[in-house]
Write an enzyme that holds these catalytic residues in place. Structure first.
Site, PDB file in Angstrom:
ATOM      1  N   ASP A  90     -24.796-105.078  66.987  1.00 12.83           N
ATOM      2  CA  ASP A  90     -23.834-105.148  67.711  1.00 12.83           C
ATOM      3  C   ASP A  90     -23.315-105.939  66.809  1.00 12.83           C
ATOM      4  O   ASP A  90     -23.776-107.542  67.108  1.00 12.83           O
ATOM      5  CB  ASP A  90     -23.571-105.109  68.590  1.00 12.83           C
ATOM      6  CG  ASP A  90     -22.042-105.607  69.898  1.00 12.83           C
ATOM      7  OD1 ASP A  90     -21.027-105.775  68.904  1.00 12.83           O
ATOM      8  OD2 ASP A  90     -22.023-105.038  70.945  1.00 12.83           O
TER       9      ASP A  90
ATOM     10  N   HIS B  94     -20.504-102.304  68.659  1.00 14.09           N
ATOM     11  CA  HIS B  94     -20.353-102.688  69.856  1.00 14.09           C
ATOM     12  C   HIS B  94     -19.907-101.220  70.470  1.00 14.09           C
ATOM     13  O   HIS B  94     -19.396-101.439  71.658  1.00 14.09           O
ATOM     14  CB  HIS B  94     -18.880-103.553  69.992  1.00 14.09           C
ATOM     15  CG  HIS B  94     -18.911-104.356  70.844  1.00 14.09           C
ATOM     16  ND1 HIS B  94     -19.364-105.082  72.034  1.00 14.09           N
ATOM     17  CD2 HIS B  94     -17.349-104.734  71.544  1.00 14.09           C
ATOM     18  CE1 HIS B  94     -19.156-105.385  73.071  1.00 14.09           C
ATOM     19  NE2 HIS B  94     -17.588-105.204  73.176  1.00 14.09           N
TER      20      HIS B  94
ATOM     21  N   SER C 226     -18.010-104.281  77.329  1.00  8.31           N
ATOM     22  CA  SER C 226     -18.102-105.835  76.622  1.00  8.31           C
ATOM     23  C   SER C 226     -17.459-106.562  77.452  1.00  8.31           C
ATOM     24  O   SER C 226     -18.849-107.162  78.733  1.00  8.31           O
ATOM     25  CB  SER C 226     -17.383-105.213  76.086  1.00  8.31           C
ATOM     26  OG  SER C 226     -16.275-106.268  74.867  1.00  8.31           O
TER      27      SER C 226
END
Length: 814
Positions: free
Chosen positions: A750, A783, A673
């Site tokens: 995502d 994610h 991330s």
């Protein structure tokens, strides 16, 4: 932005830092999901399954005969502490006589108990299975009314986005055991403080159900649609503002209902293709979400007020795409406090809405952020007037900067802009007040007063500001979370580390103290909820690599001020400092604004596996921009993401590269991330000089592609800061190509950090002729990369790939 990275046995982390979730979970409902009790006889067999991928043989045991940490341990919860969940229940007389009533579940039976009276037991729900209209159903979660006479039963739960779900709701009467149906596909249901009414949201409209009438008595809104959200957040408000699925609040009396009407008509759509949802699909399923990217139109939020008796609905504040409504808190029965910021979080406005006067709005405070920004908080706490207790007027406690550090301030009356400062110093209160004991006027809070890498529980009395008393033992390193009973006289204290966690029930309205200090130095321990004795026995069999915490000097900033960063290192089993040019160094980074990784908690996760299985030194550094060290330290990165954070990682790599036992050709960086972004920016800035390898998972590569609320808080808009966005973009593919090799992984589904980021980056590499990288795609994973066994694969891939790198199996291409 929430870090999608998980250490297999740890919960998802919040945007304030991949480790800060440990604190939040304990404070809200003490729902730390750590597994079940471990028996030595159930230990998994040790194995190393990576030999087939070409890694060198790793001994299963250390020189002293203890076992090493492996993936098998993590995936079988060998090192997962047991944590008991406990839900405190509301009690009318808890302010004066707090009996500590709580709800617990045993084999599907929900029972009310008291921490003071172990013989007290009241069954609310005999079993979670029930029959309605001839259907066999199972309650997947329950919510008791404040008086515990009715229970909301939720079935058929369907996941939506990160925090939101849909489900069917029923009301169960705990006295006559009757069941009434509320509705299907409900996205939110909340009991009123009057224990009779339930506000719920169906198809983005707000309704009120009456348990007395056994039916819905009001449809509050009629304009809910795919683009107008009443009472619940849209995608960006759910992800970045409320961090939950609620945008609706009852007044303390249940007379009024306040909620947000979020209109995202002007927000641009982003399509996400799903390829492997159904075996017989030959065309991908396209799901479109309204996702405001940096500099594009935001949703507008309007504050609505509904009077239950008259059923009058009014709009009391109409925001636009340039404003964000970040918090709503009822100050009693008729006054509503609202926090509003501009879209770039430069200015915070405090609004007071007088429901009794038809929704008249005043603005007692307008607060500029200065050189930094306003982080979103959700812990503003109401204190009712009580002259006998010394509270001459209504008031509230808020978190505000005091001399550059976040502290508690008491505003009374609410209209004042000159608060009583309750805490002060070069340390920070975490998030806000944890609880207020209205009987004693004590305010409890978690803070970094001892160390920014620890969390201790303290209290201060509103009548004796700045006289702070430690509740937990600050003579030893510790990280604690806590949840309080209805009257705040009792607490479930959770010790999270650095040693093995435990939980205990403590009474704080007493002058008695424990004869043996263990955790708390104030209050009396009633009993331990969990001591994790089994985990103590298990750990005797293993040589778990130890974390060592400290600080690194990373040079000086542009003003000549020394840059000192918190860090920890994990040394591998049988570490021998006399070896020369031997050990690889595995840096793990998140590094997002106001985040924190270097926190003294107990965890045995991916980093320990890397250290044990690859004989590597693991290093984690919280550089400039990270949180809980004051405004100046986190504000370094304003309008300039990716620059100083990368420089700090490089300076740390220089330090480790100069250690005689480190192999300079085996220094790597991994992040997920924001950490994935930081990995790429560091490789770009370093150009192969110190970091030879990098692993980036689900990275942002261009901040124009990420959501507006998060990005603009730190970068302003692209229109205001075009040069900052240009510099923050991962753009120098040639410099990246100077690394020995790097790995990129991303999920195509995502909805947070869009796959677009990696595709744009890959195109950049193609144009530059850079080929020294590997790429792995996870179809339809979001994610967290968990869909269709993806979480197993992603961590296997990470370990195997870096193991091959350390073994010299990669030949640089291009």
């Amino acid at each position: 932005m929430e870090d999608g990275y998980q250490e297999l046995d740890e919960p998802n982390r919040k945007k304030r830092g991949s480790l800060e979730a440990w604190i939040k979970l304990g404070v809200i409902l003490v729902l730390l999901v750590w597994g079940s009790a471990l028996l030595i006889s159930s230990l998994p067999l040790e194995h190393h399954s990576d030999h087939k991928n070409g890694l060198r043989h790793i001994p299963k045991r250390t020189k002293n005969g203890q076992l090493k940490v492996s993936f098998a341990n993590l995936r079988n919860d060998t090192f997962s502490p047991v944590t008991r969940s406990l839900r405190w229940l509301y009690s009318d007389d808890a302010t004066e006589d707090d009996q500590g009533f709580f709800l617990t579940e045993v084999n599907g039976t929900y029972v009310v108990r008291s921490v003071f009276d172990k013989d007290y037991s009241r069954v609310l729900l005999e079993k979670s299975d029930f029959v309605y209209a001839g259907q066999n159903l199972t309650a997947e979660s329950i919510i008791a009314s404040p008086d515990q006479e009715h229970i909301l039963l939720k079935t058929d739960t369907v996941k939506n986005w990160r925090h939101s779900t849909f489900g069917s709701y029923y009301v169960f009467d705990t006295k006559d055991h009757s069941i009434n149906f509320v509705g299907n596909n409900i996205s939110l249901a909340l009991w009123s403080p009057n224990s009779n009414d339930v506000a719920y949201v169906f198809e983005n409209n707000v309704y009120v159900y009456s348990s007395k009438a056994g039916k819905t008595i009001a449809q509050v809104t009629h304009d809910g649609s795919s683009q107008v959200f009443n009472g619940i957040p849209d995608w960006v408000y759910e992800e970045e503002v409320f961090e939950g699925n609620q945008a609706l609040w009852w007044s303390t009396s249940g007379e009024y209902l306040s909620f947000l009407k979020i209109n995202e008509t002007e927000v641009h759509e982003f399509p996400i293709a799903y390829y492997v949802q159904h075996d017989d699909d030959i065309y991908p399923e396209i799901r479109k979400i309204k996702y405001p990217k940096s500099g594009t139109p935001n949703p507008s939020a309007e504050i609505q007020l509904f009077h239950l008796e008259t059923q009058h609905l009014s709009s009391v504040f109409a925001g636009n795409s340039s404003t964000l409504v970040t918090e709503m808190t009822w100050l009693g029965g008729e006054q509503l406090l609202v926090k509003v910021t501009d879209r770039t979080s430069d200015t915070l406005s405090i609004l007071l809405v007088d429901a009794g006067k038809g929704g008249v709005v005043t603005t007692p405070r307008v607060c500029p952020s200065g050189e930094g920004w306003w982080e979103i908080t959700h812990r503003t706490t109401y204190l009712p007037k009580d002259i006998k207790k010394g509270r001459k007027d209504e008031g509230y406690i808020d978190l505000m900067p005091v001399d550059g550090f976040n502290h508690l301030a008491y505003f009374s009356p609410p209209e004042t802009d000159e608060p009583v400062i309750l805490t002060r110093g070069e340390w920070e209160v975490v998030d806000g007040p944890t609880a207020v004991d209205l009987e004693t006027n004590n305010v409890y809070f978690i803070a970094t007063k001892k160390s920014s890498t620890e969390r201790h529980l303290y209290r201060v009395n509103i009548l004796k500001p700045e006289k702070i008393e430690a509740i937990t033992d600050t003579s030893k390193p510790g990280t604690f979370s806590v949840s309080f009973s209805s009257g705040s006289g009792l607490a479930l204290l959770n010790y999270l580390g650095p040693d093995i966690p435990y939980q205990k029930i403590v009474t704080l309205r007493t002058h008695k103290k424990d004869s043996t200090i263990h955790g708390n130095i104030v209050g009396k321990t009633l009993y331990y909820l969990e001591d994790n004795a089994a985990l103590h026995r298990v750990l005797n069999l293993y040589d778990v690599p130890k974390k060592t915490f400290g600080t690194l000097e990373l040079g000086h900033d542009q003003n000549g001020k020394s840059v000192t960063a918190n860090y920890y290192e994990i040394l591998p089993n049988d570490f021998d400092p006399s070896r020369r040019d031997h050990y690889p160094v595995f840096f793990f980074a998140y590094g997002g604004p106001n985040s924190q990784q270097v926190l003294q908690i107990f965890s045995v996760g991916f980093n320990e596996v890397v250290s044990s299985q690859l004989d590597a030194i693991v290093v984690v550094v919280d550089g400039r921009g990270t949180g809980f060290r004051g405004k100046d330290f986190r504000s370094y990165v304003r309008d300039n993401l990716g620059d100083l954070e990368a420089q700090d990682q490089i300076e740390a790599a220089k330090i480790y590269g100069n250690k005689p036992y480190v192999n300079q050709d085996k220094i790597s960086l991994f992040g997920w991330s924001y950490g994935g972004y930081l990995t790429l920016k560091t490789l770009e800035k370093d150009a192969g000089k110190h970091f030879k390898y990098g692993m980036s998972v689900a990275p942002v590569t261009d901040w124009r592609f990420y959501d507006s609320v998060y990005t603009e808080r730190y970068m302003h808009t692209p229109q205001e800061n075009p040069e900052g966005y240009r510099k923050a973009k991962v753009s120098n593919a040639t410099a990246l190509g100077q690394a020995q090799r790097f790995l990129l992984m991303h999920g195509t589904g995502d909805d947070n950090v869009h796959f677009q980021n990696s595709l744009k980056f890959l195109d950049l590499l193609d144009l530059a002729g850079v080929e020294n990288y590997d790429f792995h795609v996870f179809p339809d994973s979001d994610h967290s990369i968990r869909y269709h066994n993806a979480n197993i694969i992603v961590f296997d891939k990470l370990l195997n790939w870096i193991g091959q790198a350390y073994d010299g199996q990669f030949v640089k291409i291009g």
